[in-house]
Design a protein around this motif. Sequence first.
Motif, short mmCIF file in Angstrom:
data_model
loop_
_atom_site.label_atom_id
_atom_site.label_comp_id
_atom_site.label_asym_id
_atom_site.label_seq_id
_atom_site.Cartn_x
_atom_site.Cartn_y
_atom_site.Cartn_z
N THR A 39 4.07 46.35 1.55
CA THR A 39 5.38 46.96 1.76
C THR A 39 6.46 46.10 1.14
O THR A 39 7.38 46.59 0.50
N THR A 40 6.34 44.75 1.32
CA THR A 40 7.31 43.83 0.75
C THR A 40 7.30 43.90 -0.76
O THR A 40 8.34 43.92 -1.40
N ASN A 41 6.10 43.94 -1.34
CA ASN A 41 5.97 43.97 -2.79
C ASN A 41 6.61 45.23 -3.37
O ASN A 41 7.16 45.20 -4.47
N LYS A 42 6.50 46.35 -2.65
CA LYS A 42 7.01 47.61 -3.16
C LYS A 42 8.50 47.77 -2.89
O LYS A 42 9.14 48.62 -3.49
N ALA A 43 9.05 46.98 -1.98
CA ALA A 43 10.47 47.10 -1.65
C ALA A 43 11.32 46.77 -2.87
O ALA A 43 11.13 45.74 -3.50
N GLY A 44 12.24 47.64 -3.18
CA GLY A 44 13.13 47.39 -4.31
C GLY A 44 12.50 47.68 -5.65
O GLY A 44 13.04 47.29 -6.69
N ILE A 45 11.34 48.34 -5.67
CA ILE A 45 10.67 48.69 -6.93
C ILE A 45 10.24 50.16 -6.88
O ILE A 45 9.35 50.53 -6.13
N LYS A 46 10.89 50.97 -7.68
CA LYS A 46 10.53 52.39 -7.74
C LYS A 46 10.02 52.79 -9.11
O LYS A 46 9.62 53.93 -9.31
N THR A 47 10.07 51.87 -10.05
CA THR A 47 9.69 52.20 -11.41
C THR A 47 8.37 51.56 -11.81
O THR A 47 7.97 50.55 -11.23
#
Length: 345
Positions: A39-47
């Motif tokens: 979840t932390t790794n994906k936070a702030g990354i949508k691309t």
Amino acid sequence: MNFNLQRRTVLQKLVQYSALTLVFLSVPIASNIVEAQNTTNKAGIKTKVVRLAYQTSGDIVKIKGVIDKRLQPLGIKVEWSPFPAGPQLMEAMNANRVDIGSVGETPPIFAQAAGAQLAYIAGRKPSKGEGSAIVVQPDSPIKTVKDLKGKKVVFQKGSASHYLLLRALAEAGLKYSDIQAVSLTPAEARDAFIQKKIDAWVAWDPFIAVVQKTANARVLRNASKIATQGGFYMARRSFAVENPEVVRIVLEEVDKLGEWAESNPNEVVKILAPELKLDPALLAVVVRRRTFRLRPINSSLVAEQQRIADLFYKEGVIPKQITIKESVLSSQQYAAITPQRISKK
């Protein structure tokens, strides 16, 4: 004896039960940790792709591939696009073909005046101004900036050179309307200058360094003591808002490499020489006059950028007055995208 034996048996069973309980409990705990990390790794990354732009005058970030290496483990691909100067880069960003790029102080102003939805994400450390200049032919009758009145002056419209020219003209008591402005890309203008088809040209390194060495160009006025911002890293506003972690990683790698570059100028020359196909001795001059590190966006940078925008509007260069703050993110958004190594400056 029987009692002791029975007690030992009970204790052994309790130990076994405790061990099994710990093993059982450890499964969901480990699972939760992994889930939290994901979840932390994906936070702030949508691309899955970040489209970076660079100028063909030499970009060590692109050459070294530090951003590509950093983003690869996150499953993010980097696509690089070259541009002759900042205005073309900003046009591509406005057309949604570029996500992040580095330009001088002027291109974002022109882009905002054209309605582009951009965001200032970091400032570039300003240089002493030696690498940007107004140059003339060595035997030119033009001796001072005041002599440019009525003359054709070549520069890349909407670039940092545009701002340098305006400031130099004002310093000499001239207006923008007092000259004949001709816009050419730096590469086009360089060739024309060497062929002696241009009397006055405003540009930046390595173009200025090249004509100084190959055509004995005489510096009429460089950017020294003219307040320049040093340029900015810009992003499409929606990209920066949706991918703060990606932006933070990009800025962190840029500044880390910039710190290395300023401590290792000879190595930078070795990196740039094959890319730009220029003499290392000439590149050593270029590198010496350049800066590589970043600084955070703050109120003073925004205020200075506003003064530059107001000057362009006053001189009739941009069609409408703009408010720089409209291209600035919130303090919370800057906290998310600005690496600690930059925010401390």
